[in-house]
Structures are given as C-alpha cells and as structure tokens.
Motif scaffolding. Structure first.
Motif, PDB file in Angstrom:
ATOM      1  N   ARG A  59       7.680   5.902 -10.618  1.00  0.00           N
ATOM      2  CA  ARG A  59       7.395   5.564 -12.012  1.00  0.00           C
ATOM      3  C   ARG A  59       5.920   5.772 -12.327  1.00  0.00           C
ATOM      4  O   ARG A  59       5.557   6.249 -13.406  1.00  0.00           O
ATOM      5  N   SER A  60       5.050   5.403 -11.359  1.00  0.00           N
ATOM      6  CA  SER A  60       3.610   5.605 -11.546  1.00  0.00           C
ATOM      7  C   SER A  60       2.974   5.809 -10.183  1.00  0.00           C
ATOM      8  O   SER A  60       3.376   5.175  -9.194  1.00  0.00           O
ATOM      9  N   PHE A  61       1.997   6.710 -10.111  1.00  0.00           N
ATOM     10  CA  PHE A  61       1.296   6.963  -8.863  1.00  0.00           C
ATOM     11  C   PHE A  61       0.509   5.726  -8.443  1.00  0.00           C
ATOM     12  O   PHE A  61      -0.008   4.974  -9.277  1.00  0.00           O
ATOM     13  N   GLY A  62       0.392   5.556  -7.122  1.00  0.00           N
ATOM     14  CA  GLY A  62      -0.381   4.435  -6.591  1.00  0.00           C
ATOM     15  C   GLY A  62       0.365   3.742  -5.482  1.00  0.00           C
ATOM     16  O   GLY A  62       0.863   4.387  -4.549  1.00  0.00           O
ATOM     17  N   GLY A  63       0.451   2.412  -5.539  1.00  0.00           N
ATOM     18  CA  GLY A  63       1.079   1.623  -4.499  1.00  0.00           C
ATOM     19  C   GLY A  63       2.594   1.682  -4.551  1.00  0.00           C
ATOM     20  O   GLY A  63       3.193   2.251  -5.470  1.00  0.00           O
ATOM     21  N   GLY A  86      -0.031  10.032  -5.370  1.00  0.00           N
ATOM     22  CA  GLY A  86      -0.613  11.030  -6.257  1.00  0.00           C
ATOM     23  C   GLY A  86      -1.515  12.004  -5.536  1.00  0.00           C
ATOM     24  O   GLY A  86      -2.148  12.853  -6.178  1.00  0.00           O
ATOM     25  N   ALA A  87      -1.556  11.927  -4.199  1.00  0.00           N
ATOM     26  CA  ALA A  87      -2.463  12.782  -3.430  1.00  0.00           C
ATOM     27  C   ALA A  87      -2.057  14.248  -3.469  1.00  0.00           C
ATOM     28  O   ALA A  87      -2.878  15.123  -3.181  1.00  0.00           O
ATOM     29  N   LEU A  88      -0.796  14.523  -3.820  1.00  0.00           N
ATOM     30  CA  LEU A  88      -0.322  15.907  -3.855  1.00  0.00           C
ATOM     31  C   LEU A  88      -0.009  16.355  -5.282  1.00  0.00           C
ATOM     32  O   LEU A  88       0.737  17.312  -5.484  1.00  0.00           O
TER      33      LEU A  88
END
Length: 315
Positions: free
Chosen positions: A7-11, A49-51
């Motif tokens: 749903r959202s980049f991050g944890g 989100g690293a890629l």
C-alpha cells in the motif's frame, strides 16, 4: 481472491490484504492455485522502495516464487500441466491465492516434496549452485559463506560440503545459529565481522555485500574469488576497486552473480535435481516458520529484525 499488496513504501505496516479478481492466464502462461509462497529478501527491498528505480511502484503485489496446482493453461501451453503440482517463478504477484507464471518457469514437484519445501529450495538453490560455479569452486578448496543463516546461505553451505570442500566456514550472528549450520555442513563458525577462525579461503560466497565487503577480500588466498550473490547489507563502498588494486600481486577476483544470466533450461534442470535430492532426504529445506497469507506483514517484521533462520513461507 485475496492478495497482499504494498500500500505504501516503508515498513511492514505498508503491506495490506486486498481483494482482487482472479487472474486469467495469457498466452504462454499457466494459472496456479497457490499453496505456498516463498518470502525473500528481495521482497523486503521492494517493500521499502529501494527498487523503485526498476519500476516497482506502490500497489505492487510482491512474491517471486510459489508452489501449488495448475488449474488453467493459456494459449500455447500444454494442457497436460492442468492438475499437476508445480513450483513456479512468477517474478511478481506471488503473495496471492492464485498466480500466473510463464509455462517455461514451471517445475513439476516429485512425490514426497511439500509445497513449503519447494519454495524454500527453488530460487535459493539455483543461486547457491550457480554462485559456486561462478566462483569456479572445486573439490578440495576452502569456502566461506558470508551471511549463512538465510535460505540462500544455508543451501550454499550444504552444496559446498556435498561438493567436497576442504572446509566450509560461515559468518552468522550467534553461537546457536553457528551450531545449526555445523549440522548442515559448516566446519568453522565466524562472527559477522569474519572473526572467530584463523586462515583464508579460496572462495567466498557473499550474501551481504555492504560497507564491510572489502575486509573480506583480505580473507582470500592468492588467486581467491569472492562472488556477491546478494546485497542485504547494502552497496559496497565506492573505493572497492581500490582495495582490489591494493592486493594486485595476490591475483584476487571479485564478481557479482545473478541467476537471471543463467538460461532457463539450466535453471530448471538444477531445480529438478534439488527437488529430487530433497525428496530423498539428501538436501535439507530449512523453514523458519509457516504463516498464513494475511500475516505477510509479520513475516516482513521478522525478516527486518534479523530473526529468521532459513526461510519464512506464507501459506
């Protein structure tokens, strides 16, 4: 069907269970009723989100390998696949109750091999096998596996030992993990920095990379080879080439390896071999925990905390 999307980049809290229409196989694809999903380090990188530079966007459904039963075949796919239990490389979309995969990425499962064991071995075994080959590993040589507690490292330890390594050293985070790796074929246990046993190695298979990679070049024998098969610790320092040139007279080799460079038929042949060996009991699939699909966020929290020995599988 149920699926898990970013749903959202991050944890891990950015993962969400969603409802989607069941997919239909396109030409050259098969539809799989998913029983088990391998949770890998690349899934965590995508989630963070690293890629994103490689085209992964929020809303993406992760999951590159699944095992289950083929329920439909697209145009051009042999209908004999329908009803067969398979391992499959989906590339994406695996965190779901149903997934599609190219027919060329299906591997039939032998009797006696569970879907959970299949997704523990399928991708990691190929990287371990060809990573050692990329390092030109030969029987009688010494091997260090850096970052050995994940499924990739565990399979590299087993394959090096089966391949006649004179010694198989490992780096890991605790004595308890070290003892478990000894039972899988390791002969020496080092801490994460590489301390704990003297000597140098002919081959280092590195799952970690990161800023400490140059210090492991110093652990190579003359003509030694270090192959990076992962980068869970991040990128190496920009002056890595300087460290190699400083050791010019020792003729060291640094290389990267991705299974994407191996032709699909060769990858599939190795998977068939590994699945058969596991069904015979000659190769061990080490599973940390099996969780239901809707607990994907918990699986990622466990990975982020460094708690996993082997592979987490979603069912």
């Amino acid at each position: 069907m149920k699926a898990v999307a970013i749903r959202s980049f991050g944890g891990p809290e950015g993962l969400a269970v969603i409802d989607l229409p069941s997919p239909a196989p396109a030409a050259g694809q098969a539809l799989i009723a998913v029983e088990a999903i391998g949770v890998g380090g690349v899934d965590a990188l995508i989630r963070r989100g690293a890629l994103a530079a490689y085209g992964f966007k929020e809303g993406h459904i992760p999951g590159g390998e699944v095992a289950g039963t083929v329920t439909a075949a697209g145009d051009g796919v042999d209908p004999a696949w329908i009803g067969r239990r398979v391992w499959a490389f989906t590339g994406t979309g695996g965190y779901a109750e149903q997934a599609v995969a190219p027919a060329g990425e299906l591997v039939p499962l032998p009797p006696g091999l569970s879907a959970v064991d299949a997704v523990t071995l399928g991708s990691a075994g190929v990287v371990a096998h060809f990573g050692l080959a990329h390092a030109r590993f030969a029987a009688g040589e010494s091997v260090l596996v850096r970052g050995a507690a994940g499924s990739l490292g565990i399979l590299t330890v087993q394959l090096a030992a089966r391949g006649g390594a004179a010694a198989v050293a490992v780096t890991t985070s605790s004595p308890e993990r070290g003892e478990r790796l000894r039972r899988l074929g390791a002969t020496h246990v080092l801490d994460r920095s590489g301390q704990g046993a003297p000597g140098a190695y002919d081959v280092i298979v590195d799952v970690v990379a990161g800023p400490d990679l140059p210090s492991f070049l110093a652990r190579l024998n003359p003509n030694g080879r270090l192959v990076a098969v992962g980068a869970v610790g991040g990128q190496p320092p920009a002056d890595l080439g300087t460290a190699l040139m400083a050791a010019f007279q020792r003729s060291l080799t640094f290389a990267t390896f991705s299974a994407a460079t191996v032709p699909p038929p060769a990858r599939q042949a190795v998977r068939c071999e590994h699945f058969a060996a596991a069904a015979r009991g000659d190769l061990r699939a080490v599973v940390h925990e099996v969780l239901p699909l809707d607990q994907a966020a918990l699986a990622h929290r466990m990975m982020d905390a460094g708690e996993v020995f082997g592979r987490i599988v979603l069912r």
